[in-house]
Motif scaffolding. Structure first.
Motif, PDB file in Angstrom:
ATOM      1  N   PRO A 188       0.808  -1.227   0.000  1.00 32.64           N
ATOM      2  CA  PRO A 188       0.000   0.000   0.000  1.00 32.64           C
ATOM      3  C   PRO A 188       0.844   1.281   0.000  1.00 32.64           C
ATOM      4  O   PRO A 188       0.600   2.186   0.790  1.00 32.64           O
ATOM      5  N   TYR A 189       1.824   1.358  -0.880  1.00 31.40           N
ATOM      6  CA  TYR A 189       2.697   2.539  -0.918  1.00 31.40           C
ATOM      7  C   TYR A 189       2.735   3.151  -2.317  1.00 31.40           C
ATOM      8  O   TYR A 189       3.777   3.523  -2.801  1.00 31.40           O
ATOM      9  N   TRP A 190       1.584   3.232  -2.956  1.00 25.37           N
ATOM     10  CA  TRP A 190       1.491   3.854  -4.274  1.00 25.37           C
ATOM     11  C   TRP A 190       1.415   5.374  -4.145  1.00 25.37           C
ATOM     12  O   TRP A 190       1.907   6.093  -4.989  1.00 25.37           O
ATOM     13  N   LEU A 191       0.750   5.846  -3.104  1.00 24.00           N
ATOM     14  CA  LEU A 191       0.547   7.275  -2.891  1.00 24.00           C
ATOM     15  C   LEU A 191       0.837   7.580  -1.418  1.00 24.00           C
ATOM     16  O   LEU A 191       0.299   6.926  -0.539  1.00 24.00           O
ATOM     17  N   LEU A 192       1.702   8.572  -1.180  1.00 23.14           N
ATOM     18  CA  LEU A 192       2.122   8.899   0.180  1.00 23.14           C
ATOM     19  C   LEU A 192       1.685  10.313   0.540  1.00 23.14           C
ATOM     20  O   LEU A 192       1.828  11.232  -0.257  1.00 23.14           O
ATOM     21  N   GLY A 193       1.159  10.477   1.746  1.00 23.90           N
ATOM     22  CA  GLY A 193       0.745  11.792   2.223  1.00 23.90           C
ATOM     23  C   GLY A 193       0.691  11.789   3.736  1.00 23.90           C
ATOM     24  O   GLY A 193       1.275  10.921   4.391  1.00 23.90           O
ATOM     25  N   SER A 194      -0.030  12.747   4.311  1.00 19.32           N
ATOM     26  CA  SER A 194      -0.179  12.785   5.771  1.00 19.32           C
ATOM     27  C   SER A 194      -1.548  13.355   6.124  1.00 19.32           C
ATOM     28  O   SER A 194      -2.124  14.129   5.367  1.00 19.32           O
ATOM     29  N   GLN A 195      -2.013  12.926   7.276  1.00 25.77           N
ATOM     30  CA  GLN A 195      -3.299  13.393   7.779  1.00 25.77           C
ATOM     31  C   GLN A 195      -3.187  13.452   9.297  1.00 25.77           C
ATOM     32  O   GLN A 195      -2.722  12.489   9.916  1.00 25.77           O
TER      33      GLN A 195
ATOM     34  N   ASP B 243      -1.063  14.970  11.050  1.00 27.57           N
ATOM     35  CA  ASP B 243       0.368  14.844  11.354  1.00 27.57           C
ATOM     36  C   ASP B 243       0.858  13.401  11.432  1.00 27.57           C
ATOM     37  O   ASP B 243       1.880  13.121  12.054  1.00 27.57           O
ATOM     38  N   LYS B 244       0.158  12.483  10.784  1.00 28.16           N
ATOM     39  CA  LYS B 244       0.575  11.081  10.726  1.00 28.16           C
ATOM     40  C   LYS B 244       0.758  10.702   9.261  1.00 28.16           C
ATOM     41  O   LYS B 244      -0.005  11.138   8.401  1.00 28.16           O
ATOM     42  N   PRO B 245       1.780   9.887   8.955  1.00 32.79           N
ATOM     43  CA  PRO B 245       1.963   9.458   7.567  1.00 32.79           C
ATOM     44  C   PRO B 245       0.827   8.533   7.127  1.00 32.79           C
ATOM     45  O   PRO B 245       0.407   7.661   7.884  1.00 32.79           O
ATOM     46  N   VAL B 246       0.341   8.745   5.915  1.00 34.88           N
ATOM     47  CA  VAL B 246      -0.741   7.944   5.342  1.00 34.88           C
ATOM     48  C   VAL B 246      -0.282   7.467   3.967  1.00 34.88           C
ATOM     49  O   VAL B 246       0.359   8.221   3.230  1.00 34.88           O
ATOM     50  N   SER B 247      -0.596   6.234   3.624  1.00 34.57           N
ATOM     51  CA  SER B 247      -0.257   5.738   2.291  1.00 34.57           C
ATOM     52  C   SER B 247      -1.402   4.897   1.744  1.00 34.57           C
ATOM     53  O   SER B 247      -2.168   4.301   2.489  1.00 34.57           O
ATOM     54  N   PHE B 248      -1.496   4.893   0.414  1.00 36.46           N
ATOM     55  CA  PHE B 248      -2.549   4.171  -0.289  1.00 36.46           C
ATOM     56  C   PHE B 248      -1.943   3.233  -1.322  1.00 36.46           C
ATOM     57  O   PHE B 248      -0.922   3.548  -1.924  1.00 36.46           O
ATOM     58  N   GLY B 249      -2.617   2.113  -1.539  1.00 37.29           N
ATOM     59  CA  GLY B 249      -2.387   1.272  -2.707  1.00 37.29           C
ATOM     60  C   GLY B 249      -3.655   1.321  -3.525  1.00 37.29           C
ATOM     61  O   GLY B 249      -4.453   2.254  -3.394  1.00 37.29           O
ATOM     62  N   THR B 250      -3.903   0.300  -4.341  1.00 35.05           N
ATOM     63  CA  THR B 250      -5.170   0.288  -5.076  1.00 35.05           C
ATOM     64  C   THR B 250      -6.288  -0.257  -4.210  1.00 35.05           C
ATOM     65  O   THR B 250      -7.427   0.173  -4.300  1.00 35.05           O
ATOM     66  N   PHE B 251      -5.957  -1.214  -3.330  1.00 34.16           N
ATOM     67  CA  PHE B 251      -6.986  -1.824  -2.493  1.00 34.16           C
ATOM     68  C   PHE B 251      -6.573  -1.909  -1.019  1.00 34.16           C
ATOM     69  O   PHE B 251      -7.240  -2.562  -0.226  1.00 34.16           O
TER      70      PHE B 251
ATOM     71  N   ILE C  25       4.098  10.309  -5.133  1.00 35.48           N
ATOM     72  CA  ILE C  25       3.988   8.928  -5.598  1.00 35.48           C
ATOM     73  C   ILE C  25       5.007   8.083  -4.846  1.00 35.48           C
ATOM     74  O   ILE C  25       6.154   8.483  -4.683  1.00 35.48           O
ATOM     75  N   GLY C  26       4.585   6.904  -4.400  1.00 37.61           N
ATOM     76  CA  GLY C  26       5.449   6.023  -3.613  1.00 37.61           C
ATOM     77  C   GLY C  26       6.187   5.001  -4.445  1.00 37.61           C
ATOM     78  O   GLY C  26       5.922   4.814  -5.643  1.00 37.61           O
ATOM     79  N   TRP C  27       7.107   4.301  -3.798  1.00 38.39           N
ATOM     80  CA  TRP C  27       7.980   3.339  -4.476  1.00 38.39           C
ATOM     81  C   TRP C  27       7.206   2.165  -5.080  1.00 38.39           C
ATOM     82  O   TRP C  27       7.611   1.616  -6.103  1.00 38.39           O
ATOM     83  N   ALA C  28       6.098   1.754  -4.483  1.00 40.77           N
ATOM     84  CA  ALA C  28       5.361   0.590  -4.971  1.00 40.77           C
ATOM     85  C   ALA C  28       4.756   0.847  -6.354  1.00 40.77           C
ATOM     86  O   ALA C  28       4.682  -0.064  -7.189  1.00 40.77           O
TER      87      ALA C  28
END
Length: 200
Positions: A30-37, A39-47, A166-169
């Motif tokens: 789940p490291y396709w998209l990296l951000g924060s919310q 003040d905590k790191p948040v990351s997304f994949g497709t599912f 954009i993340g490494w995955a």
């Protein structure tokens, strides 16, 4: 053990396994998209997603739960584009994995991969890479979903990251697909040995 592969075929089988592994690992992580919310790191994949807000009834506040997991249902995936991306990329990864495992078996089993079968396998790899590439191209269309906008300071939109990156995955998945389409498809044409002609 006898092999049904030429020297180029052995390179093809190893490269196919490497490309399939890169695409599958990138797809699952789940490291396709990296951000924060909050003040905590948040990351997304497709599912999948890491870190998400939950309501803490004891403190009567919203807190970030810092753990990774899949969306509870397919319908829980935040956008239609990400749902399509999940299916298309998953099918592409499955095709690359199928061909790569068959190619590795060809290193150990004689008469498993002929020139024709090698070319068909290369065609399947091309289709698999194309599906994964299509999934990677669809992914930015989902950046306008509410979940992503909250993570990217409400500035993200389709093909606009806002404060996210954009993340490494994502790169890993795309690189595996590109190598499968370009290198593996070409090497597959030279992978199988000519079959012996048996007089009947």
């Amino acid at each position: 053990m006898a092999s049904s592969l030429t020297c180029a075929g052995v390179i093809w089988s190893l490269l196919s396994l490497l490309c399939a592994a890169a695409s599958c690992v990138g797809y699952f992580m789940p490291y396709w998209l990296l951000g924060s919310q909050m003040d905590k790191p948040v990351s997304f994949g497709t599912f999948r997603r890491c870190s998400y807000p939950v309501r803490d009834e004891e403190r009567q506040a919203t807190v970030m739960l810092e753990q990774c997991g899949r969306y509870a249902t397919f319908q829980g995936i935040p956008s239609l584009e990400w749902k399509i991306c999940t299916v298309v990329t998953g099918v592409g990864c499955g095709l690359l994995l199928l061909v790569s495992l068959t190619a590795v078996m060809g290193c150990c089993v004689s008469d498993l991969i002929s020139r024709t079968i090698g070319r068909v396998a290369g065609g399947i790899q091309f289709v698999g890479g194309l599906l994964i590439g299509s999934g990677c191209a669809l992914y930015p269309l989902g950046w306008d979903s509410e979940e992503v906008r909250q993570t990217c300071d409400n500035r993200s939109d389709q093909f606009e990251l806002g404060s996210c990156q954009i993340g490494w995955a994502y790169y890993c998945t795309g690189a595996g697909a590109a190598a499968a389409m370009l290198l593996c498809t070409w090497l597959a044409c030279f992978a199988g040995k000519k079959q012996k002609q048996y007089p009947y």
